[in-house]
Design a protein around this motif. Structure first.
Motif, PDB file in Angstrom:
ATOM      1  N   VAL A 102       0.861  -1.184   0.000  1.00 32.02           N
ATOM      2  CA  VAL A 102       0.000   0.000   0.000  1.00 32.02           C
ATOM      3  C   VAL A 102       0.897   1.233   0.000  1.00 32.02           C
ATOM      4  O   VAL A 102       1.945   1.252   0.659  1.00 32.02           O
ATOM      5  N   GLY A 103       0.501   2.241  -0.733  1.00 25.37           N
ATOM      6  CA  GLY A 103       1.237   3.494  -0.733  1.00 25.37           C
ATOM      7  C   GLY A 103       0.785   4.390   0.397  1.00 25.37           C
ATOM      8  O   GLY A 103      -0.397   4.738   0.497  1.00 25.37           O
ATOM      9  N   VAL A 107       4.303   8.608  -1.007  1.00 30.38           N
ATOM     10  CA  VAL A 107       4.616   7.658  -2.087  1.00 30.38           C
ATOM     11  C   VAL A 107       3.586   7.831  -3.185  1.00 30.38           C
ATOM     12  O   VAL A 107       2.376   7.857  -2.922  1.00 30.38           O
ATOM     13  N   THR A 109       1.336   7.412  -6.813  1.00 28.53           N
ATOM     14  CA  THR A 109       0.443   6.413  -7.405  1.00 28.53           C
ATOM     15  C   THR A 109       0.589   6.458  -8.915  1.00 28.53           C
ATOM     16  O   THR A 109       0.649   7.538  -9.515  1.00 28.53           O
ATOM     17  N   GLU A 121      -1.570   1.330  -8.898  1.00 33.14           N
ATOM     18  CA  GLU A 121      -0.679   0.762  -7.890  1.00 33.14           C
ATOM     19  C   GLU A 121       0.207   1.842  -7.272  1.00 33.14           C
ATOM     20  O   GLU A 121       0.551   2.824  -7.937  1.00 33.14           O
ATOM     21  N   PRO A 122       0.612   1.651  -6.009  1.00 28.23           N
ATOM     22  CA  PRO A 122       1.598   2.575  -5.447  1.00 28.23           C
ATOM     23  C   PRO A 122       2.934   2.399  -6.158  1.00 28.23           C
ATOM     24  O   PRO A 122       3.289   1.292  -6.583  1.00 28.23           O
ATOM     25  N   THR A 152       2.610  -0.983   4.271  1.00 25.91           N
ATOM     26  CA  THR A 152       2.430   0.380   3.773  1.00 25.91           C
ATOM     27  C   THR A 152       3.771   1.103   3.842  1.00 25.91           C
ATOM     28  O   THR A 152       4.416   1.116   4.891  1.00 25.91           O
ATOM     29  N   SER A 177       8.824   7.717  -5.918  1.00 27.20           N
ATOM     30  CA  SER A 177       8.836   6.281  -6.145  1.00 27.20           C
ATOM     31  C   SER A 177       9.833   5.619  -5.194  1.00 27.20           C
ATOM     32  O   SER A 177      10.837   6.225  -4.823  1.00 27.20           O
TER      33      SER A 177
END
Length: 364
Positions: A102-103, A107, A109, A121-122, A152, A177
């Protein structure tokens, strides 16, 4: 020995990627989730057999969730994320779920196709996911428990840091990222920049764009955008890494590539260099004189160019004598680019500009 003004890479201190820091934080958090105790420092296993230890900056266990944080040390690399606080929250997942990423805050997306992660996705890249999962698996085996977790990853102030990266351009929104294939930052390898160039090509191709522009800076981006009406997604912030663009396009071609940059930098590409940085390659005034002779310069002008202080002075001398040195440089740069492309079906043109953004050379 490095030349004066150059960097001696052997004396530079390597650092750790955001992926390595996230791995350390997640591993410590999982250990604390199972035992109530944080290992500090926490040792992790990275690719190529490395087993570094990381000190924890923050640690907390509340309501079945463990959080640990590591401060990124990029060594002597001028990395925008040096000093960033990378956090990992680990909590139990449903039985049989495995590891789900999980982001967290900071972070990004993924919002555009073409990246190595699906849209939505994160932006935790595949290699860091694999590193994190491998280390969490080792913890689970050691304690004899199944590996069903929600992990996370967050980065304090990551959204602000991302403004200094390629992420907004390639459709990663809301943060940075989590990167790194080996976990190690090699000083001045600029691996993150080169990876961003590749991802920029991937996203542009996925969007159906077939004319890309590799630019050395914001002025050249403006020039080529005005000249061809290209969208921002087609503009590759090449910087000094002409080789990275050309080698990647040789394997992932588009129909057309425009290379646009300052005259001095592109004289280096014309002379066969793929790294255009002033610390690593120098302007070859003798080569410039030879190009000038090819387009009509006499020996007196050639001698003056060889004795010039800068590429700009050489260009001024040629222009004063009516010799199209800028076009000669652009043409030679295009020809060398085509050799690097190794027959890949990419049409190339090169545009040289001066410091003010005026076009002083064109291979077309």
């Amino acid at each position: 020995m490095a030349r004066r003004g150059q960097l001696d890479a052997s004396k530079l201190r390597p650092g750790w990627t955001t992926g390595a820091c996230a791995t350390a934080a997640a591993t410590a958090a999982y250990e604390a989730l199972l035992t109530g105790e944080f290992p500090d420092p926490v040792e992790v296993e990275l690719p190529q057999g490395r087993r570094p230890s990381f000190a924890l900056t923050l640690e907390q266990v509340t309501d079945g969730v463990a959080m640990a944080a590591v401060t990124k040390d990029a060594g002597d690399d001028p990395d925008v994320t040096h000093g960033a606080l990378v956090r990992a929250w680990v909590r139990p997942g449903p039985p049989g779920s495995g590891v789900r990423f999980v982001g967290g805050p900071g972070v990004g997306t993924v919002t555009l196709p073409g990246l190595p992660l699906p849209v939505g996705e994160p932006a935790i890249n595949p290699a860091p996911r694999a590193m994190i999962t491998a280390n969490l698996s080792a913890v689970a085996r050691r304690h004899g428990v199944p590996l069903d977790l929600e992990v996370t990853i967050g980065v304090d102030d990551g959204e602000a840091l991302a403004r200094h990266t390629w992420n907004p351009r390639i459709g990663i929104v809301g943060g940075i990222s989590i990167l790194g294939t080996t976990g190690v930052v090699v000083p001045y390898s600029c691996s993150a920049w080169i990876d961003s160039i590749r991802r920029g090509v991937d996203v542009a191709r996925a969007a159906g764009l077939q004319h890309l522009a590799a630019c050395t800076g914001s002025t050249s981006e403006r020039v080529v955008s005005e000249l061809y009406g290209l969208p921002e997604l087609a503009l590759l912030d090449m910087g000094d890494f002409a080789g990275a663009v050309l080698k990647y396009l040789s394997r992932h071609p588009v129909e057309r590539l425009t290379i646009c940059g300052g005259f001095a930098k592109l004289t280096k590409l014309a002379a066969g260099h793929l790294d255009l940085h002033s610390h690593r390659t120098q302007v070859d005034l003798s080569h410039l004189a030879s190009l000038a002779v090819q387009v009509g310069a006499g020996e007196a002008l050639a001698a003056a160019i060889r004795a010039a202080n800068t590429a700009a002075e050489a260009l001024d001398l040629a222009e004063a004598d009516g010799i199209p040195l800028g076009d000669a440089v652009a043409t030679a740069a295009r020809d060398h680019a085509l050799t690097v492309l190794r027959g890949s079906p990419v049409a190339v043109d090169v545009i040289c500009i001066d410091r003010g953004g005026a076009i002083v050379g064109n291979s077309a």
